[in-house]
Write an enzyme that holds these catalytic residues in place. Structure first.
Site, PDB file in Angstrom:
ATOM      1  N   ASP A 109      -2.207  -4.980   4.560  1.00  0.00           N
ATOM      2  CA  ASP A 109      -0.836  -5.335   4.941  1.00  0.00           C
ATOM      3  C   ASP A 109      -0.243  -6.408   4.033  1.00  0.00           C
ATOM      4  OD1 ASP A 109      -1.111  -3.611   7.210  1.00  0.00           O
ATOM      5  OD2 ASP A 109      -2.253  -5.215   8.171  1.00  0.00           O
ATOM      6  N   LYS A 126       1.928  -4.121  -0.370  1.00  0.00           N
ATOM      7  CA  LYS A 126       1.717  -3.394  -1.636  1.00  0.00           C
ATOM      8  C   LYS A 126       2.898  -2.466  -1.930  1.00  0.00           C
ATOM      9  CE  LYS A 126      -2.349  -2.001   0.202  1.00  0.00           C
ATOM     10  NZ  LYS A 126      -2.724  -2.979   1.229  1.00  0.00           N
ATOM     11  N   HIS A 147       2.551   2.165   5.681  1.00  0.00           N
ATOM     12  CA  HIS A 147       3.422   1.582   4.668  1.00  0.00           C
ATOM     13  C   HIS A 147       4.847   2.062   4.889  1.00  0.00           C
ATOM     14  CE1 HIS A 147       1.367   5.138   2.959  1.00  0.00           C
ATOM     15  NE2 HIS A 147       2.564   5.476   2.559  1.00  0.00           N
TER      16      HIS A 147
END
Ligand code: IMP
Length: 430
Positions: A13, A16, A43
């Protein structure tokens, strides 16, 4: 030109996606591949053209990229139902999915509903309950199924046999209530399998040919270094290899294919699930915790995208970051959420640990020793100014610049990208 890997340096987390998005949309990376994990990852993907945002799990983040080819590689695990849900969500945004822009490796392993049920019945580490551990377990003991199974005429028999073995296992675990109706499950699978089958192929050969032709390629890391099955805080880890080498391996790429490795670190760092967290904020820092956690459901808040669980929050840990640097060989570093540190008087950064009365500068190998460590902090002066959306390094307050330079000097790796807000455009490039 070689491949670039984007890898988490902490407990996952890290944000990225911000850098993945930048590379896909601004640097026009042609192919983006996931090499590890499954739908345990979460994501957020934003499409600048259509102006839509989606929370995705296993679908690679290049799915909104113009002409980007998205690969779900050999080392991943795929739950056909969850994946079809992601395909539906992406298509509802107007993206046309085809075997040209979405390729699933025939070598990837299949997660069944019973893997999830076994995960629920046996988990000891605070898993995401997506059946990831049991799927990799079956892979390791050679009873797992790869996506190629669905091209066999007798696939229902083969999959039915695994369902049946899992049902027996659940009975032995005294969880008869979690057994599944095999015929019903096979019927459901038929539908999902029909959707994914056109996308199943030999992604290794495809990638190898593309690399030989000079195509640009990005490896999208899921989870992170400290959750890696080999190098993380075992047993409080995921069940795949989440480091740069592991992701390359998971896509069937030789280590020499990766020429750039971007390590991503979040300021402040977070962890979900069980396991050590040396720089965790203390009870007297409760107000700071609340400020950094944000509000559940709001963009950028510290609640899991897959599970909704509140994340634990702590100070930047450079002992851990140095370890991550050793494992991954970062060529450059991306920092996220620098803007969240505005308004904090004094910023702590762990530069060593105390273990049983002795100061140490390297991450201990065993998790029980890590659990006994306390952090030794350097305290850096903070800044008051709101830096949300700042895009030039020189426009940052001098103390924010010094903070970044402190990290850079400690790790001896350049910080090339810095996140300054929840939007993808809130980014400093150096
Ligand atoms: P599993 O991967 O679901 O088996 O969970 C194992 C551990 O990894 C648990 O502590 C999870 O919270 C953690 N984990 C798995 N995936 C992620 C992720 O994408 N971000 C953060 N933690 C994760």
């Amino acid at each position: 030109m070689g491949a670039v890997a984007v890898v988490g340096g902490q407990y996952g987390d890290e944000g990225k996606g911000k850098f993945v998005h930048y590379l896909v949309h601004e640097e026009n990376i042609k192919i983006i591949g996931r090499g590890n994990g499954g739908c345990n990852a979460g994501h957020n993907v934003y499409d600048p053209e259509r102006g839509v945002a989606l929370a995705l799990h296993l679908m690679p983040s290049g799915i909104f990229g113009k002409d980007t080819v998205n690969i779900v590689g050999d080392g991943t695990v795929i739950n056909p139902h969850n994946f079809v849900e992601e395909m539906d969500a992406v298509e509802a945004c107007g993206v046309e999915l085809s075997p040209n822009n979405l390729k699933l490796s025939s070598r990837a392993h299949v997660t069944l509903q019973t893997h999830r049920n076994i995960d629920g019945a046996t988990d000891k580490v605070g898993s995401t309950a997506q059946g990831i551990g049991p799927t990799y377990r079956d892979k390791a003991v050679r009873s797992g199924l790869r996506l190629e199974v669905f091209s066999r005429p007798d696939w229902q028999q083969v999959v039915g046999a695994l369902f049946s073995a899992h049902n027996d296992e659940l009975a032995l675990l005294n969880r008869k209530d979690l057994r599944v109706d095999i015929d019903e499950e096979l019927k459901k699978l038929e539908k999902s399998v029909a959707r994914i089958i056109p996308h199943i192929c030999d992604t290794l050969t495809y990638l190898s040919n593309e690399l030989a032709n000079g195509s640009s390629l990005m490896l999208e890391g899921a989870q992170a270094t400290m959750l890696d099955i080999n190098h993380g805080t075992y047993p409080f880890v995921t069940s795949s290899s989440a480091t740069a080498g592991g992701i390359a391996m998971g896509l069937g790429l030789p280590p020499t294919a990766v020429t750039r490795v971007i390590g991503v670190f979040k300021l402040p760092m977070t962890r979900v699930g069980k396991g050590p967290f040396t720089t965790l904020l203390t009870d007297v820092e409760a107000d700071l915790h609340d400020k950094l956690a944000g509000i559940k459901g709001e963009k950028g808040s510290e609640f899991g995208a897959t599970t909704g669980r509140a994340r634990s929050i702590g100070w930047m840990d450079l002992v851990m970051a140095k370890y991550a640097q050793r494992v991954n060989g970062f060529t450059d570093i991306g920092l996220t959420k620098l803007d969240m540190l505005s308004g904090i008087n004094s910023l702590k950064v762990a530069t060593s640990y105390m273990l049983d009365g002795i100061e140490i500068f390297d991450m201990p190998a065993d998790t029980s020793s890590i659990e006994r460590c306390t952090a030794v902090y350097a305290e850096l002066a903070g800044w008051e100014e709101d830096i949300s959306g700042v895009s030039n390094f020189s426009d940052l307050p001098i103390n924010a610049q010094k903070y970044v330079q402190f990290i850079e000097d400690y790790l001896m790796v350049p910080v090339t990208m810095i996140g300054t807000g929840a939007n993808n455009a809130d980014l400093i490039k150096r």
